[in-house]
Each structure stands twice: as C-alpha cells, then as structure tokens.
Enzyme design. Structure first.
Site, PDB file in Angstrom:
ATOM      1  N   GLY A  17       0.833  -1.220   0.000  1.00 43.68           N
ATOM      2  CA  GLY A  17       0.000   0.000   0.000  1.00 43.68           C
ATOM      3  C   GLY A  17       0.856   1.254   0.000  1.00 43.68           C
ATOM      4  N   ARG A  78       1.134  -5.749  -5.071  1.00 50.47           N
ATOM      5  CA  ARG A  78       1.407  -6.674  -3.964  1.00 50.47           C
ATOM      6  C   ARG A  78       1.867  -8.048  -4.452  1.00 50.47           C
ATOM      7  NH1 ARG A  78      -0.279  -4.593   0.770  1.00 50.47           N
ATOM      8  NH2 ARG A  78      -1.898  -2.983   0.737  1.00 50.47           N
ATOM      9  N   ASP A 109       5.463  -7.585   4.675  1.00 55.98           N
ATOM     10  CA  ASP A 109       5.468  -8.628   3.648  1.00 55.98           C
ATOM     11  C   ASP A 109       6.472  -8.306   2.543  1.00 55.98           C
ATOM     12  OD1 ASP A 109       3.542 -10.202   4.882  1.00 55.98           O
ATOM     13  OD2 ASP A 109       1.883  -9.103   3.962  1.00 55.98           O
ATOM     14  N   LYS A 139       8.267   0.836   5.094  1.00 58.76           N
ATOM     15  CA  LYS A 139       7.126   1.685   4.813  1.00 58.76           C
ATOM     16  C   LYS A 139       5.848   1.024   5.278  1.00 58.76           C
ATOM     17  CE  LYS A 139       4.680   0.028   2.309  1.00 58.76           C
ATOM     18  NZ  LYS A 139       3.522  -0.599   1.688  1.00 58.76           N
ATOM     19  N   THR A 140       4.948   1.687   5.853  1.00 58.15           N
ATOM     20  CA  THR A 140       3.540   1.295   5.997  1.00 58.15           C
ATOM     21  C   THR A 140       2.851   2.259   6.957  1.00 58.15           C
ATOM     22  OG1 THR A 140       1.892  -0.341   6.650  1.00 58.15           O
ATOM     23  CG2 THR A 140       3.992  -0.527   7.779  1.00 58.15           C
ATOM     24  N   ASP A 142       0.456   1.477   8.613  1.00 61.51           N
ATOM     25  CA  ASP A 142      -0.085   0.671   9.719  1.00 61.51           C
ATOM     26  C   ASP A 142       0.764   0.762  10.988  1.00 61.51           C
ATOM     27  OD1 ASP A 142      -1.720  -0.049   7.668  1.00 61.51           O
ATOM     28  OD2 ASP A 142      -1.120  -2.145   7.594  1.00 61.51           O
ATOM     29  N   GLY A 189      -5.471   0.277   8.995  1.00 60.67           N
ATOM     30  CA  GLY A 189      -4.323  -0.182   9.782  1.00 60.67           C
ATOM     31  C   GLY A 189      -4.177  -1.686   9.794  1.00 60.67           C
ATOM     32  N   TYR A 358      -8.328   5.059   2.708  1.00 58.85           N
ATOM     33  CA  TYR A 358      -7.474   5.384   1.567  1.00 58.85           C
ATOM     34  C   TYR A 358      -7.144   6.871   1.474  1.00 58.85           C
ATOM     35  CZ  TYR A 358      -8.487   0.604   0.331  1.00 58.85           C
ATOM     36  OH  TYR A 358      -8.573  -0.768   0.364  1.00 58.85           O
TER      37      TYR A 358
END
Ligand code: FBP
Length: 490
Positions: A17, A78, A109, A139-140, A142, A189, A358
């Site tokens: 994402g 992904r 991941d 990166k994320t 979440d 998240g 988003y």
C-alpha cells in the site's frame, strides 16, 4: 581514506500500500548515489520487476516528485516473488539492465520478499558470478513494522495518523456541537491498532477499541457491544446523546471465536480452492459451512450477509484477508442499537458510520515523514555503496539527531501460517498492553468516555508549534524527552 564508488546501477520499486514520503526515499537515494551511479525506477511494483518495466530516474524527475505524497511516480502492487520461475525472471531482468542492486520500499510482507530476493540473488547473477544486492526500506501507514529503538516507526504512519486525527477531531467537534449523533469510525491499519491508538491519543475520543486488548483479554463480541451500549446509556443519562467510537480496521480478526473461525476459513479456502472456483458466492458459503470445524460454520452463517461475503473475498498474494472492505463499524453500530433497545428502549441513539482509510495514505507528507524518508533513502543508498545486501535501512534516536542503521532482515523472520501453510515472514509488531502508550491511553479513556475532553488537532501543519511533532505513541514508547523530532543535518 574513503573511495568514491562509481558505476553502480541501482533499481528501486514501491511494494504494497502507498504511504506518504515514498517519493522522498527515491530523492534521498538519488542524492547519495550521485551522478557517478545510475538510479532506475521500476514501474508498478514487484510485478513490474518481473516484467522488466524499468526506466532511468533523472534529476528532473526528482524536482517534480520531491515532497509530494503518493507512489504515483512509479506505482505499486502486492505481487509476491517466490516461485523459482519468478526468481529466474528477476535474474534475467538484472542481467538485461546490468543491475548491481535493487531497493524494495515496502511493509512487513514486502521486506520479507526483499530478504528472500537477497538470498536468491546473492551470487551467480552476473557474468563474473557475482550477485545483486537487495536493500529494504520500512514503509507502511499501519505502524506494524517497528522494532524498538532500532526501528521506532515505519514511514507514512505520521502523515496518515495526523490526517485521520484531523478528521476524527472534526467529528468530535461536530457531534459536540450538534449534540445528536454517535459516529462509528473504522480506521485503516490492517491487523495492528497502532493507528487507532495514535489517533486516540491525539483526539481523546469517547471510545476507542484496541484489537490487541480484545484478543489478550478474551473480550467477546457481545461484551464489546455491551460495553459500548453501557457508555451510551450512561452518557444519555447526563444528557450527552452523542460521541465518537474508533474501531480499528482489523478488529474482526481479533475477536475470540472470530480469530479461529477466520484462520479455519483461510486454511479451508486454500485447501478447497479448486472446489470453490466456478461457484457463486452463495454456493461458496454453503459449501464452506459444512467444511469448517464445528462452531465456525455456525458463526459464519450467523453474520450479516455483507460481512460474510467480504470474509470469503480472495486473500492477497501474501495470504492477507482484505479487512479494508469489511464494514465492522456498521456491524457494531447495529448491534449496539439492538442492545440499547433491549436495555433502555427510551434512549435516543442515532449512529452514523464512517471508514477513514485510503484518503490518508497519499497525503502530502508531514515535515517528519518528508525528512525521515529522505534520510531513509540516503541510508539505503549508503548500504548499497558499502556493498551490503539483505539489510533494511533505519534511523534511530529520532529526537536527538537521528542515526542511520542497517538491520539484517533475515534476523526478523518468524514462522506464521499463511494460506494454510507455515511460512517465514517478518512478524507484525502489534500494540503491546504493557507499552507506555497503551498504559497512558488506559489511564485516560474513562475520563474521555464520561466527559467531553476531545482535542481537535486541525490540519497537518508545515510550520508552527505542532509541525515538528513526532507521533505520540513513538514518543511514549521510546521514552523521548520531547515531542519534537531532530535530524543531524538541520
Ligand atoms: P501495507 O502493509 O502494504 O503498507 O498496506 C497498508 C494498507 O493501507 C492497510 O492498512 C490496508 O488494510 C491495506 O493496505 C489495503 O490494501 P489495498 O490497497 O490492497 O486495498
């Protein structure tokens, strides 16, 4: 004496994402590689790497993208690169473009992907028998890719939580003005509740659920519903017929009963993949009711149709359930309404449901994310110039000058069940109930539920007192003395 490295050819991709600051990672990387080395961009994430979709990144590109939000400069996806034929394709692309290194900008991941690529590309890729380096960048939004002092936070979390905090703060003010609605807000998240906890610390909502607490304290769905209904009733008795409830996106996977039912469903969907294909959603559900372990089929059957359908959705290539599409907030607000009617049917309860997801992932970076990502890009570039592979770039001591660090990714791998099989993955960092951030939240939430103590932080600031503020969860958990971030170059 240091020798200047020249002639290296490096390719960079986004994976998973989007998160604010990705473009600055590319800018920091380009800066550190300098004109003596070449930086290539890979379009559309890992899938683009398999297809050999590469282009050269120029100084003009950097001028256009620096400090802009999003991953749109190159795009992302992904795709999981693991099959031997995929590795062969990657090797062929490395040979075609004469690459020396690949940088993977991604979450848990994607960095797992990077560790495997590093191993597979370690040698025998180039004509002289040498390999291709692989470096990850954390990166994320979440916030679940963090590692104590070594990696205080992934990039994108600060921007996303500040954008959500503005919107939640606005709702708290709106409902405290109009005095008539309960807003149920699901916050993005995925699994961990870091985003919800951070937004709660910034805005002081009436109620914030934390998935990790639900799992650890074995809080059932009906107990969650009861606790919300009781707060609604208590507030109503004081004339406060309004409030805001924050619901973490992944809550459903943490509710006892649901956790094992979803694991069972994941296993059986993988096992009966062929039997399920060609069936419509209703037929798939009927088929699954009979295949699930006793109790799980009944639980699945008892859920509202929209939730059931979403639970049957295809998992992504890493085996993740698409929780962003499951409207837990709607399920919860209806259950709370029903419970209030049973307990005190004279109470007025009007609810409105929201999903904030988003809209925050690609916001223009906060000052922190802009500076952090540029430095992460520079750290990733330095690891490459130093001939390292299998490392993830990090920065520590964010409050006192920030120190660059390379973390060996293999040391982070753990065994988890994915798509019904054990797999080596980077473990997601969840909210810990003994962390200073959770303890602080726990010490305040009763006050926030009983009174109107909301805080509306307003829009992200690029100057002024709050512009240099780190996420509160990071400051509390890392025990920084100040809320302010500091980088050595400033
Ligand atoms: P990453 O872990 O790849 O950074 O993804 C974050 C995230 O925004 C989650 O919060 C959310 O559940 C998911 O992506 C949504 O995925 P998609 O973009 O595939 O709908």
């Amino acid at each position: 004496m240091t020798t200047k490295v020249s002639g290296k050819r490096v390719a960079v991709l986004f994976s998973g994402g989007p998160a604010a600051g990705g473009h600055n990672v590319v800018a920091g990387l380009k800066q550190i590689l300098g004109p003596e080395n070449t930086l290539m961009g890979i379009k559309a994430g890992p899938k683009g790497l398999l297809k050999g979709n590469l282009f050269e990144i120029t100084d003009d590109h950097i001028q256009q993208i620096i400090n802009t939000g999003g991953f749109n400069f190159m795009g992302t996806d992904r795709t999981k690169i693991e099959k031997p034929e995929d590795i062969d394709k990657v090797k062929a692309v490395c040979q075609e473009y004469n690459l020396d290194a690949i940088v993977v900008i991604g979450g848990d991941d994607s960095n797992t992907n990077a560790a495997f690529l590093a191993e597979k590309l370690f040698s025998d890729v180039k004509e002289d028998g040498s390999g291709v380096q692989v470096i990850g960048v954390p990166k994320t939004i979440d916030g679940d890719l963090q590692l104590g002092d070594e990696l205080p936070i992934s990039f994108g979390f600060d921007t996303a939580t500040k954008i959500y905090a503005e919107k939640v703060g606005n709702l708290l003010r709106d409902t405290g003005s109009s005095l008539k609605y309960w807003h149920f807000v699901r916050l993005m998240g995925r699994s961990a509740s870091h985003v919800t906890l951070e937004v709660a610390l910034q805005t002081h909502p009436t109620i914030a659920l934390i998935s990790e607490e639900v799992r650890e304290c074995n809080i059932t769905m009906s107990e969650i519903v009861d606790s919300i209904a009781n707060i609604v009733i208590e507030r109503a008795k004081k004339g406060l017929n309004y409030g805001v409830v924050l619901v973490p996106e992944g809550l459903i996977e943490f509710i006892p009963g649901f956790t094992t039912m979803i694991d069972d469903l994941n296993d059986k969907m993988a096992k009966f993949k062929d039997e399920l294909s060609g069936k419509n959603i209703r037929e798939q559900l009927i088929f699954m009711y009979s295949k699930l372990t006793q109790g799980h089929g009944e639980l699945l059957e008892s859920l509202p149709d929209p939730i059931k359908y979403k639970l049957m959705a295809n998992r992504d290539e890493h085996g993740n359930l698409p929780v962003s599409q499951i409207e837990t907030e709607t399920m919860l607000s209806s259950a709370v309404k029903a419970r209030i009617n049973e307990l005190e049917n004279t109470i007025k309860f009007d609810s409105i449901n929201h999903f904030f997801g988003y809209e925050a992932r690609c916001g223009a970076s906060t000052l922190f994310d802009a500076a952090y990502t540029y430095n992460l890009g520079a750290t990733a570039g330095s690891l490459i110039l130093d001939d390292r592979t299998g490392y993830m770039a990090s920065l520590t001591d964010l409050d006192k000058g920030a120190k660059p660090l390379g973390i060996p990714i293999a040391s982070l791998l753990d065994i988890e069940i994915r798509k019904g099989k054990p797999a080596k993955v980077i473990e997601k960092a969840l909210v810990k109930l003994d962390s200073p951030a959770f303890i602080y939240f726990d010490s305040r939430r009763k006050l926030w539920a009983e009174n109107d103590l909301s805080n509306s932080p307003g829009p992200v600031q690029l100057w002024g007192p709050t512009s240099r503020q780190l996420p509160k969860t990071v400051v509390l958990n890392r025990e920084y003395a100040s809320l302010e971030f500091k980088f050595a170059s400033e």
